[in-house]
Scaffold this motif. Structure first.
Motif, PDB file in Angstrom:
ATOM      1  N   HIS A   1     -53.221  11.137 -11.847  1.00 20.36           N
ATOM      2  CA  HIS A   1     -52.491  11.055 -10.579  1.00 20.36           C
ATOM      3  C   HIS A   1     -51.017  11.427 -10.741  1.00 20.36           C
ATOM      4  N   HIS A   2     -50.512  11.426 -11.980  1.00 26.11           N
ATOM      5  CA  HIS A   2     -49.106  11.749 -12.202  1.00 26.11           C
ATOM      6  C   HIS A   2     -48.864  13.258 -12.295  1.00 26.11           C
ATOM      7  N   ALA A   3     -49.908  14.015 -12.667  1.00 31.41           N
ATOM      8  CA  ALA A   3     -49.730  15.457 -12.863  1.00 31.41           C
ATOM      9  C   ALA A   3     -50.649  16.282 -11.970  1.00 31.41           C
ATOM     10  N   GLU A   4     -51.508  15.624 -11.181  1.00 19.91           N
ATOM     11  CA  GLU A   4     -52.448  16.331 -10.324  1.00 19.91           C
ATOM     12  C   GLU A   4     -52.475  15.682  -8.936  1.00 19.91           C
ATOM     13  N   LEU A   5     -52.876  16.453  -7.942  1.00 25.34           N
ATOM     14  CA  LEU A   5     -53.069  15.912  -6.600  1.00 25.34           C
ATOM     15  C   LEU A   5     -54.062  16.780  -5.851  1.00 25.34           C
ATOM     16  N   THR A   6     -54.679  16.204  -4.817  1.00 29.45           N
ATOM     17  CA  THR A   6     -55.706  16.935  -4.067  1.00 29.45           C
ATOM     18  C   THR A   6     -55.038  17.842  -3.042  1.00 29.45           C
ATOM     19  N   VAL A   7     -55.873  18.645  -2.380  1.00 29.15           N
ATOM     20  CA  VAL A   7     -55.360  19.553  -1.347  1.00 29.15           C
ATOM     21  C   VAL A   7     -54.726  18.751  -0.205  1.00 29.15           C
ATOM     22  N   ALA A   8     -55.372  17.639   0.169  1.00 26.64           N
ATOM     23  CA  ALA A   8     -54.830  16.810   1.269  1.00 26.64           C
ATOM     24  C   ALA A   8     -53.497  16.194   0.885  1.00 26.64           C
ATOM     25  N   GLN A   9     -53.374  15.732  -0.384  1.00 32.57           N
ATOM     26  CA  GLN A   9     -52.133  15.116  -0.838  1.00 32.57           C
ATOM     27  C   GLN A   9     -50.995  16.131  -0.931  1.00 32.57           C
ATOM     28  N   ALA A  10     -51.365  17.397  -1.131  1.00 31.51           N
ATOM     29  CA  ALA A  10     -50.337  18.441  -1.282  1.00 31.51           C
ATOM     30  C   ALA A  10     -49.863  18.994   0.049  1.00 31.51           C
ATOM     31  N   ALA A  11     -50.567  18.627   1.154  1.00 28.56           N
ATOM     32  CA  ALA A  11     -50.238  19.182   2.462  1.00 28.56           C
ATOM     33  C   ALA A  11     -48.776  18.955   2.865  1.00 28.56           C
ATOM     34  N   PRO A  12     -48.197  17.748   2.611  1.00 21.31           N
ATOM     35  CA  PRO A  12     -46.781  17.549   3.015  1.00 21.31           C
ATOM     36  C   PRO A  12     -45.794  18.422   2.250  1.00 21.31           C
ATOM     37  N   TYR A  13     -46.206  18.953   1.097  1.00 24.53           N
ATOM     38  CA  TYR A  13     -45.276  19.700   0.249  1.00 24.53           C
ATOM     39  C   TYR A  13     -45.428  21.217   0.382  1.00 24.53           C
ATOM     40  N   LEU A  14     -46.656  21.651   0.734  1.00 24.40           N
ATOM     41  CA  LEU A  14     -46.930  23.092   0.757  1.00 24.40           C
ATOM     42  C   LEU A  14     -47.584  23.474   2.069  1.00 24.40           C
ATOM     43  N   ASP A  15     -47.327  24.701   2.503  1.00 22.39           N
ATOM     44  CA  ASP A  15     -48.034  25.243   3.651  1.00 22.39           C
ATOM     45  C   ASP A  15     -49.359  25.830   3.171  1.00 22.39           C
ATOM     46  N   ALA A  16     -50.457  25.358   3.750  1.00 26.76           N
ATOM     47  CA  ALA A  16     -51.811  25.817   3.386  1.00 26.76           C
ATOM     48  C   ALA A  16     -52.024  25.742   1.880  1.00 26.76           C
ATOM     49  N   PRO A  17     -51.954  24.544   1.274  1.00 28.62           N
ATOM     50  CA  PRO A  17     -52.164  24.420  -0.181  1.00 28.62           C
ATOM     51  C   PRO A  17     -53.591  24.808  -0.589  1.00 28.62           C
ATOM     52  N   ALA A  18     -53.702  25.345  -1.798  1.00 26.57           N
ATOM     53  CA  ALA A  18     -55.006  25.738  -2.341  1.00 26.57           C
ATOM     54  C   ALA A  18     -55.101  25.265  -3.783  1.00 26.57           C
ATOM     55  N   VAL A  19     -56.354  25.119  -4.234  1.00 25.27           N
ATOM     56  CA  VAL A  19     -56.577  24.692  -5.615  1.00 25.27           C
ATOM     57  C   VAL A  19     -55.890  25.665  -6.568  1.00 25.27           C
ATOM     58  N   GLY A  20     -55.125  25.127  -7.507  1.00 22.87           N
ATOM     59  CA  GLY A  20     -54.403  25.941  -8.474  1.00 22.87           C
ATOM     60  C   GLY A  20     -52.928  26.072  -8.186  1.00 22.87           C
ATOM     61  N   ASP A  21     -52.521  25.762  -6.951  1.00 21.71           N
ATOM     62  CA  ASP A  21     -51.088  25.804  -6.622  1.00 21.71           C
ATOM     63  C   ASP A  21     -50.335  24.720  -7.387  1.00 21.71           C
ATOM     64  N   GLU A  22     -49.030  24.942  -7.595  1.00 16.48           N
ATOM     65  CA  GLU A  22     -48.204  23.971  -8.312  1.00 16.48           C
ATOM     66  C   GLU A  22     -47.036  23.523  -7.433  1.00 16.48           C
ATOM     67  N   ILE A  23     -46.735  22.246  -7.521  1.00 19.42           N
ATOM     68  CA  ILE A  23     -45.568  21.673  -6.840  1.00 19.42           C
ATOM     69  C   ILE A  23     -44.538  21.341  -7.911  1.00 19.42           C
ATOM     70  N   ILE A  24     -43.364  21.952  -7.826  1.00 20.78           N
ATOM     71  CA  ILE A  24     -42.349  21.805  -8.868  1.00 20.78           C
ATOM     72  C   ILE A  24     -41.136  21.083  -8.287  1.00 20.78           C
ATOM     73  N   ASP A  25     -40.804  19.948  -8.914  1.00 17.28           N
ATOM     74  CA  ASP A  25     -39.643  19.152  -8.497  1.00 17.28           C
ATOM     75  C   ASP A  25     -38.697  19.013  -9.680  1.00 17.28           C
ATOM     76  N   GLU A  26     -37.420  19.229  -9.406  1.00 19.59           N
ATOM     77  CA  GLU A  26     -36.432  19.067 -10.481  1.00 19.59           C
ATOM     78  C   GLU A  26     -36.155  17.580 -10.677  1.00 19.59           C
ATOM     79  N   VAL A  27     -36.051  17.173 -11.941  1.00 26.62           N
ATOM     80  CA  VAL A  27     -35.768  15.774 -12.263  1.00 26.62           C
ATOM     81  C   VAL A  27     -34.472  15.713 -13.069  1.00 26.62           C
ATOM     82  N   PRO A  28     -33.795  14.546 -13.067  1.00 24.17           N
ATOM     83  CA  PRO A  28     -32.529  14.433 -13.816  1.00 24.17           C
ATOM     84  C   PRO A  28     -32.742  14.634 -15.317  1.00 24.17           C
ATOM     85  N   PRO A  29     -31.768  15.256 -15.984  1.00 22.17           N
ATOM     86  CA  PRO A  29     -31.862  15.407 -17.449  1.00 22.17           C
ATOM     87  C   PRO A  29     -31.904  14.035 -18.112  1.00 22.17           C
TER      88      PRO A  29
END
Length: 545
Positions: free
Chosen positions: A79-107
């Protein structure tokens, strides 16, 4: 330790310094740094997270990002490195399997342990890159001569500094009792280069036949240019060697070119090999002629070659025996290595005694089997008749050509020979039936009663038994064991059955039993014929070139 603007450029400077020192690509060092920082960040944010670090190649700025991958609902595990298509909907337009969501984190700030761990990762990757570079550099230098400096000795093995690494000259690859001191320059043949966990291992040799061949290539321009070719080399390292050479230019003597003016070329090789005496021999495709040359300085009276057995018999004058064999068998051993044949050396007196024994044995055979006197039997043997079958079925004119044989004598000899052969065949057939041989085997075309008897003695009593035999079990053959050719005795070998005849008989039996489809055999034979024709055509083209 945080990666601040003060030390961002230091990352690039450090990477370049390490790359120069280890002679590897700076990109590999930066990638190792990225990997080490990512590991340190995982220890801070959680091992289950996919944390990645990218260092800008111009500014040295390190960017830390968290990556989450879109997967199918039933494949969601982390759950920390993967998410379903439904969970990715708020972050991506029309998410598909294999897409990646990249967030910058503090050093992250590297503590002492994390910094030490990062350092170890970088060092390990650098070592691996250095080993790969060394292997790539030396793998192409295998089977060539290399110069180095003796670094140290370990248990009789010499460790040699070859510039970008170390190589090993094992004690069994040294010539005789030669010894070296630290700092001595040494020339060796690169026998093998292996990629191993502890780094590339470079194995050197000074006893390999190829070492001598490469030395001659360095000293003789005609060999380097391909005008002269070294076809074979045999060595007793540090003592004596023989090389076979051929010239592709009729105007150049291969032996003279290798010897050089006043022996200068061959002497340079001799000096490098600690005084090893070298016999240079003209190579020829004719094995007998080549062997006669290889046994020099001994004189050879006669050569008999058994190509099937890979053996050769050499007859020398009695007084030449010790010279042909050489000290401790050295001369004949080197000649054997050079020609790739097993060599048996006989003196003329030994060969004469053997011929007399064979003559007497054949004479007795004809006297006993044909009931004739000794003189008539000797006449047959003198005319090179060796078996009853030859007397029984030879053309009558060949018997009439013998001095003292008239037509009546010749016909009587043939009659006696045929009657004797029929009696022997009848006895063999009766014996085979008594041992249990069945009609399916007895009536099989291609087997004589004597062959059936020999098979029955080995518990082969039916056509099915015969069909399971391998061709070499019937005709015999040769097997290489520990580098030596060993004879495999065939059941039907005493009847002069060849391997091809055995193959034909076994396959015919299998066809009769319905084990093999004859149409498939014909197709395989045609395919094999086409392959042979193609190979022959390719060889002809290569020779033309």
């Amino acid at each position: 330790m945080a990666i601040t603007s003060a030390n961002q450029l230091e990352l690039l400077q450090t990477a370049e310094a390490v790359a120069r020192e280890k002679m590897i690509d700076a990109e590999l060092v930066i990638e190792a740094m990225e990997d080490s920082l990512a590991r340190a960040a995982k220890s801070r944010y959680g091992a289950d997270m996919d944390i990645r670090v990218a260092i800008d190649r111009k500014t040295g700025v390190a960017t830390f990002t968290r990556v989450r991958t879109v997967v199918e609902d039933d494949l969601l595990e982390n759950h920390h490195a993967e998410l379903t298509v439904a969970q990715a909907a708020p972050y991506l337009d029309a998410p598909a399997v294999g897409d990646e969501i990249i967030d910058e984190v503090p050093p992250v700030e590297l503590g002492r342990i994390a910094a030490q761990s990062a350092k170890q990762v970088i060092l390990q990757r650098v070592r691996e890159a250095e080993r790969d570079r060394q292997y790539e550099e030396f793998k192409d230098r295998a089977h060539t001569i290399i110069n180095g400096v003796v670094k140290r000795e370990e248990y009789g093995n010499i460790i040699v500094d070859v510039g970008a690494g170390e190589a090993i000259l094992r004690r069994n690859e040294k010539i005789g009792r030669e010894s070296y001191r630290n700092g001595d320059r040494i020339r060796c043949y690169v026998k093998d280069v292996r990629r191993e966990a502890r780094g590339p291992q470079i194995f050197l040799s000074r006893t390999a036949p190829e070492f001598m061949a490469e030395l001659f290539k360095m000293e003789v321009p005609e060999i380097y240019d391909g005008i002269i070719e070294i076809k074979a080399v045999a060595r007793d390292p540090g003592s004596r060697a023989k090389i076979g050479v051929i010239s592709y230019d009729s105007g150049i003597d291969p032996v003279g070119a290798c010897v050089g003016m006043r022996g200068s070329r061959v002497q340079a090789v001799v000096n490098e090999l600690q005084g090893e005496k070298i016999d240079i021999i003209p190579w020829t495709e004719d094995q007998a002629t080549f062997l006669v040359n290889a046994l020099q300085p001994a004189e050879v009276s006669k050569v008999v070659i058994d190509e099937e057995a890979g053996k050769i018999e050499v007859v020398v004058p009695d007084e030449q025996l010790s010279l042909a064999i050489g000290r401790r068998g050295q001369n004949v051993r080197l000649a054997s290595q050079l020609t790739a044949l097993d060599i048996d050396i006989l003196t003329e007196s030994d060969e004469s005694a053997r011929r007399q024994a064979e003559f007497a044995a054949r004479t007795k055979l004809f006297m006993d089997e044909l009931d004739i006197d000794e003189m008539m039997a000797q006449l047959l043997v003198a005319e090179e008749f060796t078996a009853l079958e030859e007397v029984a079925y030879v053309e009558l004119d060949e018997l009439l050509a013998i001095d003292g044989f008239d037509e009546e004598t010749a016909e009587e000899l043939q009659t006696r020979a045929r009657e004797r052969l029929e009696a022997v065949a009848a006895a063999a057939l009766a014996n085979a039936r008594e041992m249990g041989a069945e009609d399916s085997l007895i009536e099989f075309d291609g087997l004589t009663p004597q062959m059936v008897e020999a098979l029955a003695k080995d518990d082969i009593k039916t056509l099915e038994d015969f069909a399971t035999c391998a061709d070499w079990e019937l005709a015999g053959g040769w097997t290489t064991v520990n580098g030596e050719r060993v004879k495999d005795e065939g059941l039907l070998e005493p009847f002069d059955m060849s391997l091809e005849e055995a193959q034909t008989l076994v396959m015919t039996a299998r066809v009769l039993l319905g084990w093999v489809d004859p149409t498939e055999m014909e197709a395989d034979a045609e395919a094999e014929g086409e392959e042979d024709a193609a190979d022959a055509e390719a060889e002809a083209e290569a020779e033309t070139r």
